[in-house]
Write a protein that holds these residues in place. Sequence first.
Motif, PDB file in Angstrom:
ATOM      1  N   VAL A  56      20.527  -6.543  25.618  1.00  0.00           N
ATOM      2  CA  VAL A  56      19.665  -5.379  25.383  1.00  0.00           C
ATOM      3  C   VAL A  56      20.433  -4.293  24.634  1.00  0.00           C
ATOM      4  O   VAL A  56      19.931  -3.700  23.669  1.00  0.00           O
ATOM      5  N   SER A  57      21.659  -4.037  25.066  1.00  0.00           N
ATOM      6  CA  SER A  57      22.471  -3.003  24.423  1.00  0.00           C
ATOM      7  C   SER A  57      22.769  -3.351  22.966  1.00  0.00           C
ATOM      8  O   SER A  57      22.647  -2.503  22.070  1.00  0.00           O
ATOM      9  N   GLU A  58      23.132  -4.610  22.730  1.00  0.00           N
ATOM     10  CA  GLU A  58      23.488  -5.031  21.366  1.00  0.00           C
ATOM     11  C   GLU A  58      22.280  -4.994  20.442  1.00  0.00           C
ATOM     12  O   GLU A  58      22.359  -4.494  19.315  1.00  0.00           O
ATOM     13  N   LYS A  59      21.156  -5.514  20.902  1.00  0.00           N
ATOM     14  CA  LYS A  59      19.988  -5.634  20.026  1.00  0.00           C
ATOM     15  C   LYS A  59      19.250  -4.311  19.820  1.00  0.00           C
ATOM     16  O   LYS A  59      18.456  -4.196  18.877  1.00  0.00           O
ATOM     17  N   THR A  60      19.492  -3.333  20.693  1.00  0.00           N
ATOM     18  CA  THR A  60      18.894  -2.007  20.468  1.00  0.00           C
ATOM     19  C   THR A  60      19.872  -1.078  19.764  1.00  0.00           C
ATOM     20  O   THR A  60      19.591   0.102  19.589  1.00  0.00           O
ATOM     21  N   VAL A 143       7.692  -4.940  36.382  1.00  0.00           N
ATOM     22  CA  VAL A 143       7.453  -5.846  35.262  1.00  0.00           C
ATOM     23  C   VAL A 143       8.404  -7.036  35.382  1.00  0.00           C
ATOM     24  O   VAL A 143       9.627  -6.871  35.351  1.00  0.00           O
ATOM     25  N   ALA A 144       7.847  -8.222  35.536  1.00  0.00           N
ATOM     26  CA  ALA A 144       8.663  -9.436  35.663  1.00  0.00           C
ATOM     27  C   ALA A 144       9.191  -9.848  34.290  1.00  0.00           C
ATOM     28  O   ALA A 144       8.417 -10.053  33.363  1.00  0.00           O
ATOM     29  N   LEU A 145      10.503  -9.982  34.173  1.00  0.00           N
ATOM     30  CA  LEU A 145      11.134 -10.389  32.921  1.00  0.00           C
ATOM     31  C   LEU A 145      11.631 -11.827  32.983  1.00  0.00           C
ATOM     32  O   LEU A 145      12.002 -12.401  31.969  1.00  0.00           O
ATOM     33  N   LEU A 253       9.665   2.788  27.046  1.00  0.00           N
ATOM     34  CA  LEU A 253      10.374   2.225  25.903  1.00  0.00           C
ATOM     35  C   LEU A 253       9.450   2.094  24.699  1.00  0.00           C
ATOM     36  O   LEU A 253       8.231   2.033  24.836  1.00  0.00           O
ATOM     37  N   THR A 254      10.051   2.018  23.518  1.00  0.00           N
ATOM     38  CA  THR A 254       9.269   1.775  22.307  1.00  0.00           C
ATOM     39  C   THR A 254       8.812   0.315  22.312  1.00  0.00           C
ATOM     40  O   THR A 254       9.413  -0.532  23.003  1.00  0.00           O
ATOM     41  N   PRO A 255       7.782  -0.033  21.536  1.00  0.00           N
ATOM     42  CA  PRO A 255       7.362  -1.436  21.456  1.00  0.00           C
ATOM     43  C   PRO A 255       8.494  -2.369  21.040  1.00  0.00           C
ATOM     44  O   PRO A 255       8.599  -3.490  21.548  1.00  0.00           O
ATOM     45  N   GLU A 256       9.346  -1.907  20.133  1.00  0.00           N
ATOM     46  CA  GLU A 256      10.469  -2.729  19.688  1.00  0.00           C
ATOM     47  C   GLU A 256      11.456  -2.964  20.835  1.00  0.00           C
ATOM     48  O   GLU A 256      11.955  -4.079  21.027  1.00  0.00           O
ATOM     49  N   GLN A 257      11.728  -1.911  21.602  1.00  0.00           N
ATOM     50  CA  GLN A 257      12.639  -2.041  22.733  1.00  0.00           C
ATOM     51  C   GLN A 257      12.046  -2.944  23.814  1.00  0.00           C
ATOM     52  O   GLN A 257      12.762  -3.752  24.415  1.00  0.00           O
ATOM     53  N   GLN A 258      10.749  -2.841  24.043  1.00  0.00           N
ATOM     54  CA  GLN A 258      10.088  -3.695  25.035  1.00  0.00           C
ATOM     55  C   GLN A 258      10.215  -5.167  24.655  1.00  0.00           C
ATOM     56  O   GLN A 258      10.467  -6.021  25.512  1.00  0.00           O
ATOM     57  N   ALA A 259      10.055  -5.462  23.371  1.00  0.00           N
ATOM     58  CA  ALA A 259      10.175  -6.846  22.902  1.00  0.00           C
ATOM     59  C   ALA A 259      11.594  -7.367  23.117  1.00  0.00           C
ATOM     60  O   ALA A 259      11.794  -8.520  23.519  1.00  0.00           O
ATOM     61  N   ILE A 260      12.582  -6.527  22.855  1.00  0.00           N
ATOM     62  CA  ILE A 260      13.977  -6.910  23.052  1.00  0.00           C
ATOM     63  C   ILE A 260      14.255  -7.167  24.527  1.00  0.00           C
ATOM     64  O   ILE A 260      14.911  -8.147  24.901  1.00  0.00           O
ATOM     65  N   VAL A 261      13.750  -6.298  25.392  1.00  0.00           N
ATOM     66  CA  VAL A 261      13.941  -6.443  26.839  1.00  0.00           C
ATOM     67  C   VAL A 261      13.329  -7.755  27.332  1.00  0.00           C
ATOM     68  O   VAL A 261      13.933  -8.480  28.128  1.00  0.00           O
ATOM     69  N   LYS A 262      12.133  -8.077  26.849  1.00  0.00           N
ATOM     70  CA  LYS A 262      11.476  -9.322  27.269  1.00  0.00           C
ATOM     71  C   LYS A 262      12.265 -10.550  26.807  1.00  0.00           C
ATOM     72  O   LYS A 262      12.434 -11.514  27.560  1.00  0.00           O
ATOM     73  N   GLU A 263      12.733 -10.520  25.570  1.00  0.00           N
ATOM     74  CA  GLU A 263      13.504 -11.649  25.051  1.00  0.00           C
ATOM     75  C   GLU A 263      14.816 -11.800  25.812  1.00  0.00           C
ATOM     76  O   GLU A 263      15.216 -12.917  26.174  1.00  0.00           O
TER      77      GLU A 263
END
Length: 332
Positions: A56-60, A143-145, A253-263
């Motif tokens: 999460v840290s790297e991709k954001t 939120v289940a990840l 979180l922003t939509p982009e950050q949410q996508a990163i968190v889910k991945e």
Amino acid sequence: MIRFKSIKAGLMRGSVLAAAIAVTAVTAEARDLRGWNIHVEDYPVSHGMEEFMKEVSEKTGGELTGKVYHSGVLGSQPDAIEQTRLGVIDFGVFSLGPMGQVVPEANVVSLPFIFKSIPQMYELMDGEAGAALSKGLEAKGLVALGFYDAGARSFYTSVKAINEPADVGGMKIRVMNNDLFVGMVDSLGGNATPMAFAEVYQAIKTGVVDGAENNPPSYESTNHFEVAQYYSLTQHLIIPECLCMSKKTFDSLTPEQQAIVKEAGRNSTELQRKLWQEREAASMAKVAEGGVTVNEIADKAAFQEAMAPVYDQFLSQNPELSELVEIFKNAN
């Protein structure tokens, strides 16, 4: 010439100011997340969580950083679940067992033999069943990840191996303090004995109980195998753990950050499951070296049929969960 230098200096000061404002904006957007974990640092769950936060840290690009607090230092599991719902803790890995006190849907996976195997658990939790359970979690602020592997719990005893339900008859078996688990042993003809986990070794050694039940790493790491040398792989309970994020945190979180968190959640789940299987294999090898008699139970149908009273009571108390129970039970 003087006027030109003055204009140039002004432009430079403006550029520096704009850059400073931009840096301040980026800093203001940065988030430092807090993660709760009950396990010690060197444990499959812990490694999965660390990888989650690293990705999460790297991709954001450092917009989302954070720390995982291991060994329950942020509080007990029930307290941590509540703190995560409130957004005080940002994420954590929680057993779906105690989660049932807050999220009724989570109780379904605490039903004995609801899963036929670990691979089937993966398939169900990654599919329709997991999605249905995730809705229940989200309704309660989580939120289940991903759903981590916590192994399968099987019986271990000091008396004899368990190959069929009748073998449990008359034996005193320690269980967790949960009506479902008490009913499970009682339905097999045994005497369920709730007690603190820390007391189990001595209780088996002195004959207060004849055995207990747990997953291989717990059976091995506590040295219970020294006093209970029959390990019967009933796999009666397969209770996953949830990598959950506070809905309050996730929604901020922003939509982009949410996508990163889910991945990152999906990736950490794959890693944790791999590490768990490796740890479990190592534990099984160690108990075998310790002289334990391990017996597989290929056909668990008789055990499953014996659980009918447990299911009937559960559904009479939770009729709204009958459809979800059927999704799990009817899966191949």
